[in-house]
Design an enzyme around this catalytic site. Structure first.
Site, short mmCIF file in Angstrom:
data_model
loop_
_atom_site.label_atom_id
_atom_site.label_comp_id
_atom_site.label_asym_id
_atom_site.label_seq_id
_atom_site.Cartn_x
_atom_site.Cartn_y
_atom_site.Cartn_z
N ASP A 1 0.94 -1.37 0.13
CA ASP A 1 -0.11 -0.08 0.08
C ASP A 1 0.87 1.42 -0.07
O ASP A 1 0.44 2.29 0.44
CB ASP A 1 -0.92 -0.06 1.22
CG ASP A 1 -0.33 -0.28 2.48
OD1 ASP A 1 0.99 -0.34 2.36
OD2 ASP A 1 -0.85 -0.02 3.38
N HIS B 1 22.70 3.18 -19.99
CA HIS B 1 21.70 3.45 -18.93
C HIS B 1 21.96 2.50 -17.51
O HIS B 1 21.04 2.18 -16.77
CB HIS B 1 20.20 3.10 -19.36
CG HIS B 1 19.89 4.05 -20.25
ND1 HIS B 1 18.72 3.54 -21.19
CD2 HIS B 1 20.20 5.16 -20.72
CE1 HIS B 1 18.51 4.89 -22.05
NE2 HIS B 1 19.49 5.64 -21.71
N ASP C 1 25.95 10.39 -14.72
CA ASP C 1 25.15 11.11 -15.38
C ASP C 1 24.06 11.46 -14.40
O ASP C 1 23.05 10.52 -14.15
CB ASP C 1 24.55 10.20 -16.66
CG ASP C 1 23.68 10.88 -17.46
OD1 ASP C 1 22.89 11.93 -17.24
OD2 ASP C 1 23.37 10.46 -18.50
N ASP D 1 20.51 18.17 -16.89
CA ASP D 1 20.97 16.57 -17.31
C ASP D 1 22.33 16.84 -17.58
O ASP D 1 23.04 17.35 -18.66
CB ASP D 1 20.10 16.12 -18.68
CG ASP D 1 20.41 15.01 -19.00
OD1 ASP D 1 21.27 14.16 -18.53
OD2 ASP D 1 20.04 14.65 -20.12
N HIS E 1 24.81 6.39 -29.53
CA HIS E 1 23.65 7.25 -29.17
C HIS E 1 23.48 8.47 -29.87
O HIS E 1 24.67 8.70 -30.42
CB HIS E 1 23.32 7.42 -27.59
CG HIS E 1 24.37 8.10 -27.00
ND1 HIS E 1 24.63 9.41 -27.05
CD2 HIS E 1 25.47 7.50 -26.15
CE1 HIS E 1 25.87 9.78 -26.24
NE2 HIS E 1 26.32 8.52 -25.91
N HIS F 1 19.36 15.95 -26.99
CA HIS F 1 17.66 15.94 -27.00
C HIS F 1 17.39 17.29 -26.43
O HIS F 1 18.11 17.81 -25.77
CB HIS F 1 17.19 14.75 -26.12
CG HIS F 1 17.97 14.56 -24.78
ND1 HIS F 1 17.45 15.23 -23.79
CD2 HIS F 1 18.90 13.69 -24.46
CE1 HIS F 1 17.99 15.04 -22.56
NE2 HIS F 1 18.96 14.14 -22.93
N HIS G 1 13.92 14.09 -21.34
CA HIS G 1 13.85 13.90 -22.81
C HIS G 1 12.50 14.63 -23.24
O HIS G 1 11.47 14.22 -23.28
CB HIS G 1 13.85 12.54 -23.09
CG HIS G 1 15.06 11.62 -22.63
ND1 HIS G 1 15.12 10.48 -22.47
CD2 HIS G 1 16.26 12.24 -22.56
CE1 HIS G 1 16.38 10.06 -22.15
NE2 HIS G 1 16.94 11.28 -22.19
N GLU H 1 25.71 15.62 -25.97
CA GLU H 1 26.35 14.74 -24.84
C GLU H 1 27.15 13.73 -25.76
O GLU H 1 26.63 12.41 -25.62
CB GLU H 1 25.26 14.03 -24.02
CG GLU H 1 24.03 13.82 -24.76
CD GLU H 1 22.71 13.16 -23.80
OE1 GLU H 1 23.19 12.11 -23.31
OE2 GLU H 1 21.93 13.61 -23.87
N TYR I 1 32.44 4.62 -25.93
CA TYR I 1 32.39 3.35 -24.82
C TYR I 1 33.05 2.09 -25.47
O TYR I 1 32.78 1.75 -26.59
CB TYR I 1 30.71 3.05 -24.70
CG TYR I 1 30.01 4.71 -24.67
CD1 TYR I 1 29.95 5.02 -23.17
CD2 TYR I 1 29.50 5.24 -25.56
CE1 TYR I 1 29.19 5.96 -22.97
CE2 TYR I 1 28.87 6.36 -25.19
CZ TYR I 1 28.61 6.84 -24.04
OH TYR I 1 28.05 8.23 -23.73
N ARG J 1 31.41 9.99 -21.03
CA ARG J 1 30.63 10.90 -21.88
C ARG J 1 30.66 12.34 -21.09
O ARG J 1 30.88 12.32 -20.08
CB ARG J 1 29.15 10.34 -21.72
CG ARG J 1 28.20 11.31 -22.32
CD ARG J 1 26.49 10.63 -22.37
NE ARG J 1 25.97 10.09 -21.17
CZ ARG J 1 25.95 8.99 -20.85
NH1 ARG J 1 26.40 7.82 -21.62
NH2 ARG J 1 25.28 8.47 -19.62
N GLU K 1 28.41 15.84 -20.73
CA GLU K 1 27.03 16.43 -21.21
C GLU K 1 26.84 17.67 -20.61
O GLU K 1 26.85 17.81 -19.38
CB GLU K 1 26.14 15.47 -20.75
CG GLU K 1 24.56 15.76 -20.99
CD GLU K 1 23.55 14.87 -20.98
OE1 GLU K 1 23.66 13.70 -20.01
OE2 GLU K 1 22.27 14.85 -21.44
N1 GLY Z 1 20.30 11.32 -18.48
C1 GLY Z 1 19.65 10.78 -19.73
C2 GLY Z 1 20.37 11.12 -20.94
O1 GLY Z 1 21.37 12.11 -20.89
O2 GLY Z 1 19.76 11.50 -21.94
MN MN Z 2 20.84 13.52 -21.77
MN MN Z 3 22.22 12.67 -19.22
#
Ligand code: GLY
Ligand code: MN
Ligand code: MN
Length: 434
Positions: free
Chosen positions: A41, A231, A248, A259, A341, A345, A352, A376, A380, A400, A402
């Site tokens: 619950d 991820h 990240d 982000d 990737h 975005h 996103h 970003e 890898y 990465r 970003e």
């Molecule tokens: N943190 C998600 C991305 O970088 O898109």
């Molecule tokens: Mn991002």
């Molecule tokens: Mn990110």
């Protein structure tokens, strides 16, 4: 009402803009997100629907917003949970219809228990209906009971509106960027050989909480080979002193996300192979940021990052092919094995965000002043992958970088610029709080 610098007049302005875009005599219905059970619950923390937040800043569940333009006049109604002392003793105060009407940007407010009766009579006078289907199936069923004509999607207009940020939205995004930047600096400062990924996560998220913000997505803290999993978020391993960590993590303020990704060696000193890859990704990121110019096609930033990365991978001896093969005709060459990737975005009420840029295969929008995007790029080299072969010294490295970038007439403005990213800055901060 939760503190926000967005005024009620701005929310009314957004409602007016929306009803000026939809067909005459239309009713727009926006249900709020459902709550969700975590265990027995107890529930997951509630997060209101971003369209609801954008149009009204209403944050309680069990609610629906309707905005009509009958005879060209705006009619905004918020259906909300009624006051209930017994419930409030256990679960906290409920604002109720009277509270909603006095403090929120609406023309009228009713109990959600009257929704069916009220919407039935509303629908009989309107010629067109807009509804975001799928947020609340019960609301969808009620509405479709009284409307057998076509249901239109208001996101057609709302997404475009949301993609251009107002001054107050930009202020909130700057605040989120600043909190997240400080959180990354603190995490760098406590880093040491043998630190747990969870310790870094906890430092970052505790800073978010101390600044009265919440995380805008699950924090990714991956040391060594975990940094190559895009991820990754179990954040449960110990980081060896020879490894880098990819972090990240970003917070949201009044729903507006930041982000940020930074990658650093937990020892405070980049090895030469780590430096090679880091410098290459940083060069790609700076080149992509430079490509974030008003009027540029969306793909330009991805092209800019990709060209730097493809050339660099050849120079480092990781790819043994021509630049044409490395880059590919449609940015689909050999370099994609290591940069799989997109370069960015849209960013806003959703991490996103709506407005394009992540629409599976469709070209993103042209960049316009007021848009906020992430930049970003990454590389890898997963040690566990048997479909790639890279010089051993690069195996297990993932980097990465970003940042969040506001598009302006005068060029890109990096909202997260206070988050350090040069090798010298990082080496001087890592471990400095120990
Ligand atoms: N943190 C998600 C991305 O970088 O898109
Ligand atoms: Mn991002
Ligand atoms: Mn990110």
């Amino acid at each position: 009402m939760e503190d926000t610098i967005v005024s009620n007049s701005e929310f009314f302005q957004r409602q007016d803009d929306l009803i000026s875009k939809v067909l005459p005599n239309s009713l727009v219905i926006i249900p709020n997100n459902l709550t969700s059970i975590r265990s027995n619950d107890t529930k997951y923390p509630y997060r209101a629907n971003s369209y609801m937040m954008y149009l009204s800043n209403w944050l309680e569940p069990n609610s629906v917003l309707s905005i009509g333009n009958f005879n060209d006049l705006r009619e905004t109604t918020l259906y909300v949970k009624p006051r209930d002392t017994e419930k409030e003793i256990w679960e906290g105060r409920i604002i109720g219809p009277e509270g909603a009407l006095s403090n929120w940007p609406v023309d009228s407010s009713k109990s959600i228990s009257n929704f069916e009766k009220s919407i039935k009579s509303q629908l009989s006078k309107y010629s067109n209906l807009y509804l975001i289907i799928g947020i609340d199936p019960e609301i969808d069923i009620i509405v479709q009971k009284y409307w057998d004509r076509e249901i239109l999607d208001p996101r057609l207009y709302l997404d475009e509106m949301r993609s251009i940020k107002s001054d107050s939205e930009i202020e909130l995004m700057k605040k989120a960027s600043s909190i997240s930047s400080d959180a990354h600096v603190k995490a760098m400062a406590i880093s040491r050989p043998g630190i747990g990924e969870w310790e870094i996560q906890s430092s970052i998220e505790s800073h978010f909480t101390m600044c009265r913000s919440t995380k805008s997505y699950n924090s990714i803290v991956g040391g060594g080979d975990n940094s190559t999993i895009l991820h990754y978020n179990s954040n449960s391993d110990i980081i060896d002193g020879t490894e880098m960590v990819l972090v990240d993590a970003g917070c949201e303020v009044n729903g507006y996300a930041s982000d940020i990704t930074r990658t650093w060696p937990v020892s405070g000193k980049f090895s030469q192979p780590q430096r090679d890859i880091y410098e290459l990704v940083l060069k790609a990121e700076l080149s992509a940021i430079e490509a974030c110019q008003a009027g540029s096609p969306w793909v330009n930033m991805h092209k800019a990052a990709s060209e730097v990365l493809a050339r660099g991978l050849i120079d480092l001896g990781i790819l043994n092919c021509s630049l044409e093969e490395a880059l590919g005709k449609n940015l689909d060459g050999e370099y994609r094995k290591f940069f799989m990737h997109g370069t960015g975005h849209m960013l806003g009420l959703d991490v996103h965000d709506v407005g394009g840029g992540r629409q599976g295969g469709k070209p993103g929008p042209e960049l316009k002043p007021g848009m906020v995007v992430t930049v970003e790029p990454g590389l890898y080299f997963a040690a566990w992958r048997d479909d790639i072969s890279v010089p051993k010294k690069y195996s297990g490295i993932g980097v990465r970088i970003e940042d969040d970038v506001l598009i302006t007439e005068d060029g890109p403005v990096v909202l997260t610029e206070m988050c350090p990213k040069t090798i010298d800055e990082i080496e001087s901060i890592v471990g400095s709080a120990l």
